[in-house]
Structures are given as C-alpha cells and as structure tokens.
Design an enzyme around this catalytic site. Structure first.
Site, PDB file in Angstrom:
ATOM      1  N   TRP A 118      47.756  41.535  36.964  1.00 29.45           N
ATOM      2  CA  TRP A 118      46.916  40.616  36.059  1.00 29.45           C
ATOM      3  C   TRP A 118      46.706  41.259  34.539  1.00 29.45           C
ATOM      4  O   TRP A 118      46.738  40.763  33.562  1.00 29.45           O
ATOM      5  CB  TRP A 118      45.619  40.246  36.714  1.00 29.45           C
ATOM      6  CG  TRP A 118      44.742  39.107  35.686  1.00 29.45           C
ATOM      7  CD1 TRP A 118      45.044  37.982  35.652  1.00 29.45           C
ATOM      8  CD2 TRP A 118      43.700  39.573  34.762  1.00 29.45           C
ATOM      9  NE1 TRP A 118      44.044  37.453  34.608  1.00 29.45           N
ATOM     10  CE2 TRP A 118      43.415  38.342  34.202  1.00 29.45           C
ATOM     11  CE3 TRP A 118      43.302  40.774  34.401  1.00 29.45           C
ATOM     12  CZ2 TRP A 118      42.374  38.437  33.082  1.00 29.45           C
ATOM     13  CZ3 TRP A 118      42.398  40.888  33.019  1.00 29.45           C
ATOM     14  CH2 TRP A 118      41.884  39.699  32.617  1.00 29.45           C
ATOM     15  N   HIS A 119      46.667  42.453  34.665  1.00 30.86           N
ATOM     16  CA  HIS A 119      46.306  43.451  33.232  1.00 30.86           C
ATOM     17  C   HIS A 119      47.580  43.707  32.467  1.00 30.86           C
ATOM     18  O   HIS A 119      47.371  43.769  31.262  1.00 30.86           O
ATOM     19  CB  HIS A 119      45.653  44.647  33.707  1.00 30.86           C
ATOM     20  CG  HIS A 119      44.046  44.365  34.024  1.00 30.86           C
ATOM     21  ND1 HIS A 119      43.727  44.176  35.268  1.00 30.86           N
ATOM     22  CD2 HIS A 119      42.763  44.659  32.838  1.00 30.86           C
ATOM     23  CE1 HIS A 119      42.133  44.386  35.006  1.00 30.86           C
ATOM     24  NE2 HIS A 119      41.915  44.533  33.954  1.00 30.86           N
ATOM     25  N   GLY A 120      48.523  43.552  33.127  1.00 34.72           N
ATOM     26  CA  GLY A 120      49.778  43.742  32.279  1.00 34.72           C
ATOM     27  C   GLY A 120      50.943  44.200  33.156  1.00 34.72           C
ATOM     28  O   GLY A 120      51.038  44.289  34.436  1.00 34.72           O
TER      29      GLY A 120
END
Length: 286
Positions: A118-120
């Site tokens: 989700w963060h990257g």
C-alpha cells in the site's frame, strides 16, 4: 523547524549512501524517524485545526507512537486510521488470532505485506511491511523469555527503567525499518544498516563532521531544542495533560501572546527562503 531541518541531513546521507556509513546512518535514521513523525503529526494537527473552525472534530491519528514499549503497541499509536483499517478489513477477515498461533502469524504476515504494498511499489516497501510482521511474531514468541529476564533484573511492569529500555528498544527496531523505507532501494537500505554495525566512526560526534551534512551549528541547536520541546510536550500528553487545553483555559491576551510568539519563532528559526526546496507534506503521499 523539525521536519524540514531534519530532512536536510536525512537527504544528504540517503542520497549519497556510498559516502556516509556507520554513525552517519544512525544519525540519519534517528532524524528520519523524527522527520516522519513531525511531518505526519503537523499535517494531521493542521487538518484538525481547520476542521475545528467549522465545528468538526477529527480524531487523533497519532498518539505518541515513539513512547510505545513494543512494535505491537506502536501500530496502535501510529497512523491509527490506517492501522484500524488493516485490522478491520484485512487481519480480522483473514481470521485474526482466532485459529491458533500459526494461522495468526500467517495473517500477520499477509496483513503487513498489504501494508507494505500500500505504501508503494518496490521490494523495499514489501520488505518493510514483512519486517514489522517479523517484529510482532518474534515479540510474541519471546514474550515469556523477556518477562523472565525482567523478573531476574527485578524490573516490574511499573518500573520506569523497564519502560525506558522497552521504549528505546522499540524505537531502535522501528528506526531500522524506516531506514529500509527511506533508502533508494532494498539493497542499499540493507547495506546502510549493515554499516551501522561494522563501521565504527563515533568521532563524528566530536570533530564537527556533522556540520558537513547541511546544517550549521546554530541550525543544529535549533533542531535539537525543538526536538526536546516535542519530546516534553509528547510526554505531557502521554500523562494526559494536553497543551491545547491548557492554552484554551487562559485569557485571550495570554493566548494571543503565545500565538504571536510561536509564529515569530517559526519565522525566525524555521527552514525556508532562498535555496530551500519546498516540498508537500510527506503524509500527503500516503
């Protein structure tokens, strides 16, 4: 005064990992951890203030996370809305902790893998998420052993020394994960962490080499004083004493004197002006 000044040092080290190692990485890791928290907290606090103008109360999204005594507690205090979303829509639907230890640990791994993705994109984010899953699993497995050690050392759960050791340990492990998170890639992040343990250069704290990282001694002093104030205010909040409530209980003259003083302090000591590259809040990217 905190996030932007810290970012100067952080960017200097992380943009040239081949040049900086050992204690340089330690300093950059600590400051990046503080930069993230100061950036995220200020963004949320400004949002809360603007919402308050319209009579809307927004819940706190960060509850002194670096006062956590374990990574499990850290995730109850850090980015709370996201943590609760992961718990309610990923971890619990997978089965949570209802079906035994092995399924529970598998669910933790999958949940934190989702957090990382989700963060990257990139292996470093996935590794960062899985590292936090490993922290929690190891913490659960070794809980009994740690309790025996504390009993042997005669450190009760209420002991200030025990809490301080736990908080320092938790911050250290979280900081290592942040180094992976901030590094250009996973390989570089792992090499930077390795250098902290194999390259010994503590003299940088005494021979002025820290001043070569983008901040002069006056700016370092402002940064350190600002961090101390942040820690003090956070410690008061941890004990249930909120600065905003104290300020609002004062007369309008005292309040405005304080408001103007803070604004002037930011104008004098803040990081901005010619040569400064202004960035959006890091939090806005997530």
């Amino acid at each position: 005064m905190i996030a932007d000044k810290s970012a100067i040092v952080v960017n200097t080290v992380f943009d040239s990992p081949e040049k900086y190692a050992g204690c340089y990485v330690l300093v950059a890791g600590i400051l990046y951890s503080i930069e993230l928290y100061a950036d995220f907290l200020s963004c949320v606090t400004i949002s809360q203030g603007v919402a308050k103008l319209f009579g809307i109360d927004l819940v706190n999204n960060f509850m002194q996370p670096y006062f956590s005594t374990s990574t499990k507690e850290f995730w109850r205090r850090w980015h709370i809305s996201f943590s609760e979303w992961l718990r309610d829509y990923v971890y619990i639907p997978l089965g949570g902790s209802r079906k035994g230890k092995i399924p529970q640990y598998s669910n933790l791994i999958l949940t934190f893998a989702v957090s990382g993705v989700w963060h990257g994109s990139g292996y470093k984010y996935l590794f960062w998420g899985l590292l936090h899953a490993a922290y929690q699993i190891v913490g659960n497995v070794t809980f009994g052993v740690k309790e025996k050690i504390y009993d042997f050392l005669k450190l009760s759960k209420q002991s200030g020394t025990r809490k301080m050791l736990q908080r320092m340990g938790c911050f250290f492990w979280v900081m290592l994960a942040w180094i992976i998170f901030r590094a250009n890639n996973l390989k570089t992040g792992l090499q930077m962490i390795k250098s902290m343990f194999v390259i010994h250069n503590p003299w940088i704290f005494f021979n002025d080499e820290l001043f070569s990282l983008g901040l002069e001694w006056k700016e370092w002093r402002v940064l350190l004083i600002s961090i101390i104030i942040l820690i003090y205010v956070s410690s008061r909040q941890e004990s249930g004493l909120y600065l905003s409530e104290i300020i609002l209980s004062r007369s309008i003259y005292v309040r405005w004197l304080l408001y103007v003083s803070i604004i002037l302090s930011i104008m004098v000591f803040g990081t901005y002006g010619y040569g400064f590259d202004v960035h959006d809040f890091i939090y806005g990217g997530f």
